[in-house]
Design a protein around this motif. Structure first.
Motif, short mmCIF file in Angstrom:
data_model
loop_
_atom_site.label_atom_id
_atom_site.label_comp_id
_atom_site.label_asym_id
_atom_site.label_seq_id
_atom_site.Cartn_x
_atom_site.Cartn_y
_atom_site.Cartn_z
N ASP A 220 -3.88 0.42 -2.94
CA ASP A 220 -3.40 -0.71 -2.65
C ASP A 220 -4.03 -2.04 -3.40
O ASP A 220 -3.88 -1.68 -4.75
CB ASP A 220 -3.73 -1.07 -1.09
N ASN B 42 -3.39 -7.71 -4.06
CA ASN B 42 -3.41 -8.60 -2.95
C ASN B 42 -2.96 -10.12 -3.48
O ASN B 42 -3.74 -10.93 -3.91
CB ASN B 42 -4.74 -8.97 -2.33
N TYR C 203 -4.93 6.89 -0.39
CA TYR C 203 -4.12 5.46 -0.44
C TYR C 203 -4.37 4.48 -1.56
O TYR C 203 -5.61 4.54 -2.19
CB TYR C 203 -4.35 4.58 0.93
N ARG D 105 -4.18 1.58 -11.01
CA ARG D 105 -3.99 2.36 -9.87
C ARG D 105 -4.21 3.93 -10.14
O ARG D 105 -4.27 4.91 -9.41
CB ARG D 105 -2.57 2.21 -9.19
N ARG E 51 0.85 -1.13 -0.07
CA ARG E 51 0.11 -0.03 -0.07
C ARG E 51 1.05 1.31 0.11
O ARG E 51 1.98 1.22 0.55
CB ARG E 51 -0.81 -0.07 1.32
#
Length: 295
Positions: A183, A186, A181, A227, A173
């Motif tokens: 992130d 995963n 933020y 992102r 992150r």
């Protein structure tokens, strides 16, 4: 038989011209004038390299070998505080062993200043297990006074029991230019993990496209291509500090709030390298293979 001098000169000149033409037409063994290659120069190399130190040396901005030292070797910076740490045999020389421990660097490293770190590659070898209860902070670029760092390399060891040695979940992150933020990478690592199994993790971030990628043992295991750019890009805020194996909440005297999500790291780390660019796929694989060979 007598020949005149002029005739002899003509014959000699003709022979010389023929020799020149024949020489010019002779097939060259090196038509592109490539430099000579000595096969012995490549003996003992892996993918053309003798050591991981030869990969992107100009872009390597922070490096921990953990060969009987906790210092960051590019700057010579020693940790301000350290806990439950020792050295044990690693992938290359010694490695850092943490037993619910950490290394904390209060001095800001030049390599992590805002204008110095926009794109990056983080390469490390780890020995880690799941624990079923707490996350592990492999490393974090912190912001003094804030529990949330500019960058957090999180291992979600809380999501699976210690008996599961098939998967380690990775959840990095980072803080953005706009203050939010990003992130959602995963990734799950498929190679075996464990307290005695070395796993090579590489994380890359492209500061122009905003793309995260995660590699495990030389294979891409996850990416997040949306992102965003602009205010969604990563920013290394200043001032900053650096912690290996913990957050502020695990460091006496630095606690912020009552966050109990993380536990100080139990596991080993070796050959931690941080580059200020995205290194190529081929070089990531080379880092993995060189590490396997102890180079």
């Amino acid at each position: 038989m007598n020949f005149s001098k002029s005739y002899i000169r003509e014959i000699s000149f003709g022979i010389m011209i023929y020799a020149l033409i024949f020489s010019a037409c002779k097939k060259s063994d090196n038509p592109n004038n490539l430099p000579d290659v000595n096969p012995s120069d490549y003996e003992g190399t892996i993918e053309g390299y003798r050591s991981a130190d030869e990969i992107y040396p100009k872009n390597l901005k922070a490096y921990w070998s953990f060969d009987d030292t906790n210092n960051e070797l590019k700057s010579g910076s020693a940790p301000t505080q350290a806990s439950n740490n020792t050295f044990v045999p690693g992938m290359k020389g010694k490695s850092l062993k943490l037993s619910a421990g950490y290394l904390y660097y209060a001095k800001q490293l030049d390599a992590f200043k805002t204008d110095s770190l926009k794109s990056f590659t983080i390469s490390s070898w780890i020995q880690i297990t799941n624990n079923g209860s707490k996350k592990t902070m492999l490393m974090t670029l912190t912001r003094p006074g804030s529990l949330d760092g500019s960058f957090e390399y999180r291992l979600n060891t809380n999501e699976l029991p210690a008996t599961n040695t098939d998967v380690i979940k990775v959840g990095p992150r980072f803080r953005t230019i706009g203050g939010g933020y990003q992130d959602n990478l995963n990734a799950s690592l498929s190679p075996k993990i464990g307290a005695t199994v070395w796993t090579h993790l590489v994380l890359t971030y492209d500061g122009t496209t905003g793309i995260f990628k995660e590699w495990g043992n030389g294979i891409e295991i996850g990416s997040y291509n949306n992102r965003g750019t602009g205010n969604n890009l990563f920013k290394a805020y200043e001032p900053s500090e650096f912690i290996i194996g913990a957050t502020y909440s695990q460091i006496p005297g630095k606690e912020i709030g009552t966050n109990v999500t993380y536990a100080a790291m139990t596991g080993n780390i070796d050959e931690l390298r941080i580059f200020n660019t995205v290194i190529s796929d081929a070089h990531i694989k080379a880092l993995y293979n060189l590490g396997l060979a102890g180079k």
